[in-house]
Design a protein around this motif. Structure first.
Motif, mmCIF file in Angstrom:
data_model
loop_
_atom_site.group_PDB
_atom_site.id
_atom_site.type_symbol
_atom_site.label_atom_id
_atom_site.label_comp_id
_atom_site.label_asym_id
_atom_site.label_seq_id
_atom_site.Cartn_x
_atom_site.Cartn_y
_atom_site.Cartn_z
ATOM 1 N N LEU A 93 0.822 -1.206 0.000
ATOM 2 C CA LEU A 93 0.000 0.000 0.000
ATOM 3 C C LEU A 93 0.858 1.259 0.000
ATOM 4 O O LEU A 93 0.575 2.220 -0.732
ATOM 5 C CB LEU A 93 -0.952 0.002 1.206
ATOM 6 N N ARG A 94 1.937 1.269 0.803
ATOM 7 C CA ARG A 94 2.824 2.441 0.882
ATOM 8 C C ARG A 94 3.436 2.774 -0.474
ATOM 9 O O ARG A 94 3.594 3.937 -0.820
ATOM 10 C CB ARG A 94 3.968 2.180 1.865
ATOM 11 N N LYS A 95 3.822 1.747 -1.228
ATOM 12 C CA LYS A 95 4.512 1.941 -2.510
ATOM 13 C C LYS A 95 3.562 2.289 -3.658
ATOM 14 O O LYS A 95 4.018 2.676 -4.724
ATOM 15 C CB LYS A 95 5.275 0.669 -2.884
ATOM 16 N N SER A 96 2.271 2.157 -3.428
ATOM 17 C CA SER A 96 1.302 2.331 -4.502
ATOM 18 C C SER A 96 0.854 3.777 -4.650
ATOM 19 O O SER A 96 0.660 4.484 -3.668
ATOM 20 C CB SER A 96 0.070 1.455 -4.246
ATOM 21 N N GLU A 97 0.685 4.178 -5.909
ATOM 22 C CA GLU A 97 0.145 5.500 -6.228
ATOM 23 C C GLU A 97 -1.370 5.443 -6.385
ATOM 24 O O GLU A 97 -2.046 6.452 -6.260
ATOM 25 C CB GLU A 97 0.779 6.025 -7.511
ATOM 26 N N SER A 98 -1.891 4.254 -6.693
ATOM 27 C CA SER A 98 -3.335 4.045 -6.794
ATOM 28 C C SER A 98 -3.665 2.732 -6.084
ATOM 29 O O SER A 98 -2.771 1.942 -5.774
ATOM 30 C CB SER A 98 -3.782 3.996 -8.257
ATOM 31 N N MET A 99 -4.928 2.505 -5.832
ATOM 32 C CA MET A 99 -5.353 1.334 -5.058
ATOM 33 C C MET A 99 -4.917 0.036 -5.750
ATOM 34 O O MET A 99 -5.351 -0.247 -6.861
ATOM 35 C CB MET A 99 -6.871 1.358 -4.879
ATOM 36 N N PRO A 100 -4.038 -0.746 -5.093
ATOM 37 C CA PRO A 100 -3.578 -1.996 -5.687
ATOM 38 C C PRO A 100 -4.522 -3.176 -5.417
ATOM 39 O O PRO A 100 -4.312 -4.265 -5.951
ATOM 40 C CB PRO A 100 -2.225 -2.226 -5.005
ATOM 41 N N LEU A 101 -5.533 -2.969 -4.592
ATOM 42 C CA LEU A 101 -6.448 -4.045 -4.216
ATOM 43 C C LEU A 101 -7.758 -3.927 -4.976
ATOM 44 O O LEU A 101 -8.254 -2.824 -5.206
ATOM 45 C CB LEU A 101 -6.750 -3.984 -2.710
ATOM 46 N N SER A 102 -8.327 -5.077 -5.316
ATOM 47 C CA SER A 102 -9.668 -5.073 -5.894
ATOM 48 C C SER A 102 -10.650 -4.660 -4.797
ATOM 49 O O SER A 102 -10.322 -4.693 -3.606
ATOM 50 C CB SER A 102 -10.020 -6.465 -6.416
ATOM 51 N N ASP A 103 -11.860 -4.288 -5.190
ATOM 52 C CA ASP A 103 -12.876 -3.929 -4.193
ATOM 53 C C ASP A 103 -13.111 -5.080 -3.223
ATOM 54 O O ASP A 103 -13.240 -4.874 -2.010
ATOM 55 C CB ASP A 103 -14.195 -3.546 -4.858
#
Length: 90
Positions: free
Chosen positions: A40-50
């Motif tokens: 999550l820290r490294k992500s610029e956008s949501m890396p998880l599906s809903d």
């Protein structure tokens, strides 16, 4: 006296759920949650599906019950921060 020709589908009622033989390993919990938070820290956008996001919103509070209170609070707080930063509602 009554006679049940079919019998019980669930036995005689004397069955109990198996007892848990050990508590979850706090190191394993730290590792799993640490990897999630790092993603999550490294992500610029949501890396998880809903679906995964909703699952983690339920799982995080349950998993952190096995950690010391201050550590559990910090993990839950960081998760909430990252969800907010990535535009998800917690």
């Amino acid at each position: 006296m009554t006679f049940d020709a079919q019998g019980s589908l669930f036995g005689d009622g004397g069955m109990a759920a198996p007892a848990r033989t050990s508590a979850p390993d706090p190191q394993a919990i730290r590792g799993r949650l640490g990897r999630l938070l790092e993603t999550l820290r490294k992500s610029e956008s949501m890396p998880l599906s809903d679906k995964d996001m909703r699952m983690w919103q339920t799982v995080i509070p349950n998993m952190t019950r096995w950690l010391p209170d201050d550590e559990a609070d910090a993990i839950r707080s960081e998760f909430a921060y990252e969800m907010d930063r990535l535009g998800a509602s917690v």
